[in-house]
Design a protein around this motif. Structure first.
Motif, short mmCIF file in Angstrom:
data_model
loop_
_atom_site.label_atom_id
_atom_site.label_comp_id
_atom_site.label_asym_id
_atom_site.label_seq_id
_atom_site.Cartn_x
_atom_site.Cartn_y
_atom_site.Cartn_z
N THR A 41 35.49 44.41 28.46
CA THR A 41 36.91 44.87 27.06
C THR A 41 37.88 45.92 27.60
N GLN A 42 37.07 46.62 29.18
CA GLN A 42 38.34 47.11 29.23
C GLN A 42 39.17 47.02 30.59
N GLY A 43 39.84 47.99 30.39
CA GLY A 43 40.98 47.94 31.94
C GLY A 43 42.72 48.17 31.47
N THR A 44 43.47 47.67 32.45
CA THR A 44 44.69 48.05 31.83
C THR A 44 45.60 46.65 30.88
N SER A 66 43.17 34.31 32.96
CA SER A 66 43.25 35.44 33.97
C SER A 66 42.88 36.34 34.42
N VAL A 67 42.85 37.15 33.50
CA VAL A 67 42.79 38.55 33.67
C VAL A 67 41.00 38.46 33.79
N LEU A 68 40.84 37.66 32.90
CA LEU A 68 39.43 37.53 32.72
C LEU A 68 38.39 37.02 33.59
N ILE A 69 38.78 36.09 33.95
CA ILE A 69 38.21 35.19 34.51
C ILE A 69 38.54 36.24 36.38
N ALA A 70 40.01 36.09 36.88
CA ALA A 70 39.85 36.95 38.36
C ALA A 70 39.76 38.53 37.93
N SER A 71 39.20 39.38 37.53
CA SER A 71 39.67 40.38 37.04
C SER A 71 38.30 40.80 36.75
N ARG A 72 38.00 41.03 35.15
CA ARG A 72 36.97 41.43 34.53
C ARG A 72 35.79 40.94 34.51
N LEU A 73 35.34 39.83 34.39
CA LEU A 73 34.26 39.22 34.87
C LEU A 73 33.41 39.36 36.30
N MET A 76 32.90 43.10 35.95
CA MET A 76 31.06 43.60 35.41
C MET A 76 30.14 42.37 36.44
N THR A 77 30.56 41.41 36.59
CA THR A 77 29.04 40.84 37.15
C THR A 77 28.65 41.25 38.66
N ALA A 78 29.81 41.91 39.26
CA ALA A 78 29.02 43.05 40.58
C ALA A 78 28.69 44.06 40.20
N GLY A 79 29.23 44.65 39.29
CA GLY A 79 28.32 46.03 38.67
C GLY A 79 26.98 45.66 37.75
N LEU A 80 26.68 44.20 37.66
CA LEU A 80 25.21 44.29 37.58
C LEU A 80 24.83 44.31 39.00
N GLN A 199 37.41 44.14 41.42
CA GLN A 199 36.87 42.99 42.11
C GLN A 199 38.15 41.67 42.38
N ASN A 200 38.61 41.17 43.11
CA ASN A 200 39.28 40.10 43.21
C ASN A 200 38.73 38.61 42.95
N GLY A 201 38.45 38.39 41.67
CA GLY A 201 37.44 36.95 42.14
C GLY A 201 36.12 37.15 42.50
N PHE A 202 35.54 36.23 41.90
CA PHE A 202 34.40 35.93 42.41
C PHE A 202 33.64 36.08 44.11
N ASP A 203 34.21 34.96 45.03
CA ASP A 203 34.35 34.75 46.57
C ASP A 203 32.99 36.23 46.52
N GLY A 204 33.32 37.62 46.66
CA GLY A 204 32.26 38.95 47.12
C GLY A 204 30.59 38.45 46.60
N VAL A 205 31.13 38.12 45.48
CA VAL A 205 29.62 38.05 44.66
C VAL A 205 29.09 37.13 45.10
N LEU A 206 29.28 35.85 45.11
CA LEU A 206 28.70 34.51 45.58
C LEU A 206 28.15 35.07 46.87
N GLN A 207 28.83 35.10 48.16
CA GLN A 207 28.30 35.34 48.64
C GLN A 207 26.82 36.68 48.86
N MET A 208 27.28 37.62 48.20
CA MET A 208 26.14 38.81 48.39
C MET A 208 24.68 38.15 47.32
N ALA A 209 25.36 37.46 45.85
CA ALA A 209 23.87 37.11 45.64
C ALA A 209 23.04 36.75 46.26
N PRO A 210 23.38 35.16 47.21
CA PRO A 210 21.55 34.99 47.92
C PRO A 210 21.29 35.59 47.96
N ILE A 211 21.47 36.68 49.20
CA ILE A 211 20.89 38.10 50.23
C ILE A 211 20.50 39.20 49.26
#
Length: 688
Positions: A41-44, A66-73, A76-80, A199-211
């Motif tokens: 819920t936090q952001g600019t 777009s704000v929710l899917i591209a930035s905030r989620l 949050m997922t990266a923080g987790l 983050q800018n999208g889920f690409d980084g999270v999806l690549q690092m999660a399996p590792i």
């Protein structure tokens, strides 16, 4: 010297019911879920809870979705993911090393990854995220191997943290040198090193999660063997556990987890230290957390809560437009520094402040010869520093300038270069004298202004004044630096003075204070006007760039007083450096004398930082080298150490501004590269 680690055999009886552990785990899950809900819920953008609910139910405006899917989620997922990986990695490292202070930060894993990525970027090769992760993994694992090899794996000593912290300083200095040498190729590496879960999208999270999943599963499969290590090496071998292979595998898997987190978000400081420390009290109450298979998930959840909680706190306290620029790693570093200081004061340190074996005395001829040679070399380096640079001059140019008959170009060059050389000479001498006084008073061979956090406190005071009062003069900056150094010194010496100045505890508390100062300085620079931030960064790089003669006046005055006091009270310094009893038997007021020398060392460090920035390890190397050359009598150590300090910093400044001219490297970077190996050598020697 040993750090006591709680093992299953010595823990107090824990609650036998598994229901309690399950309830605590459920509470941690709910806490993480609540923080995650608040974080999105936090952001600019003006996208609050109602808009998020509509977006989740498919009834929102496309822009809000777009704000929710591209930035905030993704944030949050990266923080987790980052928090969980670092928490699990820290728990594994502490378990196999039997050291409650082990973590990816204190083992220099993050600094090794930083250097490896900097080297890769300097080549100009663009690497995809997975390849970057591999490079970072190799660098982090190599750094951890060096630290563990120097400190002794499984010995449970604070020496591990000291080696890791010193190696971190050296590796970071080398990386910052690469950033200055190859600014285009390494663009973005510095910002990455601040640590941010944005983050800018889920690409980084999806690549690092399996590792991360592979690493966590590997540690869970290794859990029984890790539990056996807690019984002791001999007992573990008796149970058929391959001790060395188990430790090596656990360290590799922990490095893999921390590297995945670092690749995704940059170094998020001290989560791997704090998360296991918060779970450890639960193990004393609930049996489910006494085993590694129970503590790993709990530490992962705690780490996720720490990262998300830091991000939520940051965005709640700092205005939204500024919070975007403040990395989450700054907040976690502040929290981690407090944890490190508290834990350093609680662990048992049996390597107390030790006196020298004997007051070694060398002949007067050795002292006179050494002093003469150093003075001649210093004059030569000073002349070279004045003549060389982006514009090369002759001695005749300098003579004409001194007589006021130089041309406009020559006058401009010397008007800017001479104050720089003078600042380097005076700062090196002051730091060397400060290190000599601190080592004598604490009888600690590892003590010096930078490693004790005194220089960091001085830098914080100076930067605070510069960013709030841009027109502050030289004396005002020196006073602010002294105030910061004094506060830091009160904290460090006050906390470390219990049971005497224990050798490793003193330095460890100092490293914690230095970490907190660095985080606060970063926060100040980020939150203030860019022009003031640029001016403030000159102190942090240890550069003499832009100094004027007026900037050196306070330092020259303090150094003159310091030399006079040190030489007139040289006998008292000799006695204080021996032991606690000898000065008292001779009627000396040990407390008053020690306080006076410490106050003088703080004043010397503060004025040196105000004039030349944060320059590390000079106060460590110069006194040691002086004692090796002329013995331990301070009537001889003081002048030789001062000459060596001035020579070291002046040479570092000369090399830094000529080797890649017109670009420049700060003197602080050069001295860190020189001082780190020497610090590690002292650790190895003290271990033997």
């Amino acid at each position: 010297m040993a750090v006591t680690a709680t093992t299953p055999a010595t823990r107090p009886p824990a609650t036998t019911s598994r229901t309690g552990a399950a309830a605590v785990t459920a509470a941690l899950v709910l806490l993480v879920m609540a923080l995650a809900a608040v974080d999105i819920t936090q952001g600019t953008a003006s996208v609050g809870t109602p808009e998020i609910w509509k977006a989740l139910t498919g009834r929102s405006d496309p822009a809000d979705a777009s704000v929710l899917i591209a930035s905030r989620l993704p944030r949050m997922t990266a923080g987790l993911l980052v928090g969980a990986l670092l928490g699990v990695a820290g728990t594994a490292l502490q378990a196999v090393s039997r050291n409650v202070l082990a973590s990816p930060d204190t083992l220099a894993v993050n600094a090794g990854s930083y250097l490896a990525l900097g080297l890769a970027a300097a080549t100009g090769v663009s690497l995809p995220l997975l390849a970057s992760s591999g490079v970072a993994f190799a660098g982090g694992l190599a750094a951890a191997a060096v630290v563990l090899g120097l400190s002794g794996l499984g010995t449970g000593t604070v020496r591990l943290v000291l080696a890791g912290s010193a190696l971190t300083l050296g590796l970071t200095a080398a990386t910052e040198g690469l950033l200055l040498l190859f600014p285009r190729q390494t663009d973005g590496i510095f910002q990455w090193n601040q640590g941010s879960i944005a983050q800018n999208g889920f690409d980084g999270v999806l690549q690092m999660a399996p590792i991360g999943i592979v690493g966590v599963i590997g540690l869970l499969l290794l859990a029984r063997r890790v539990d056996a290590l807690a019984l002791g090496d001999d007992a573990a071998r008796g149970l058929g556990v391959p001790v060395r292979a188990t430790r090596l595998t656990a360290v590799v898997l922990a490095a893999l987890l921390s590297t995945a987190a670092v690749t995704l978000a940059g170094p998020i400081g001290f989560v791997g230290l704090c998360a296991p420390a918060l779970v450890r009290p639960l193990a004393r109450r609930f049996r489910g957390f006494t085993r590694t298979r129970g503590s790993l998930p709990a530490a992962g959840l705690t780490g996720a809560a720490l990262v998300l909680g830091s991000d939520v706190l940051l965005r709640a306290v700092v205005p939204a437009d500024l919070a975007v620029a403040v990395p989450t790693g700054v907040v976690t570093s502040l929290v981690g520094a407090v944890f490190l200081i508290v834990m350093a004061t609680r662990v048992r340190d049996t390597a107390g402040a030790t006196a020298p074996d004997r007051l070694r005395i060398r002949s007067r001829a050795v002292f006179l010869t050494t002093t003469t040679v150093l003075a001649v070399v210093l004059v030569g380096v000073t002349v070279a520093a004045v003549l060389l640079g982006d514009s090369k001059l002759l001695l005749g140019d300098v003579l004409n300038w001194a007589q006021g008959r130089a041309g406009r170009t020559t006058a401009f060059v010397l008007d800017t270069r001479v104050p720089r050389v003078l600042a380097a000479l005076l700062a090196g001498a002051a730091l060397a004298l400060a290190g000599t006084l601190v080592q004598a008073v604490t009888r600690n061979p590892l003590a010096e202004p930078a490693t004790l956090g005194v220089s960091g406190g001085a830098a914080l005071g100076a930067v605070l004044l510069v960013t709030t009062v841009p027109l502050a003069g030289s004396w005002s900056v020196a006073a602010a630096a002294f105030a910061g150094a004094a506060l830091s010194s009160v904290l460090v010496f006050g906390l470390a003075a219990r049971d005497g100045f224990q050798q490793n505890r003193l330095v460890l508390v100092g490293f914690g204070a230095a970490t907190a100062s660095t985080a606060l300085v970063s926060l100040l620079i980020i939150l203030t006007d860019p022009f003031n931030a640029t001016k403030a960064l000159t102190w942090l790089s240890g550069s003499t760039y832009g100094r004027s003669l007026s900037d050196t006046v306070p330092l020259a005055a303090v150094l003159t007083v310091g030399m006079a006091v040190a030489l007139t009270r040289r006998t008292e310094l000799d006695l204080v450096s021996l032991d606690e009893d000898t000065p008292r038997l001779l009627g000396l007021n040990l407390g008053r004398g020690r306080l006076g020398f410490l106050l003088l060392s703080v004043l010397l460090s503060a004025t040196a930082v105000a004039a030349a920035g944060t320059i590390g390890f000079v106060g460590l190397v110069a006194p040691h080298a002086a004692r090796a050359l002329v013995g331990r009598q301070h009537a001889r150590v003081v002048p030789v150490a001062v000459l060596l300090g001035a020579l070291l910093v002046c040479t570092a400044d000369l090399v830094g501004r000529t080797v890649i001219a017109p670009a420049q490297l700060g003197a602080g970077l050069m001295t860190a590269v020189i001082g780190t190996p020497y610090f590690l050598y002292l650790l190895v020697r003290s271990r033997r």
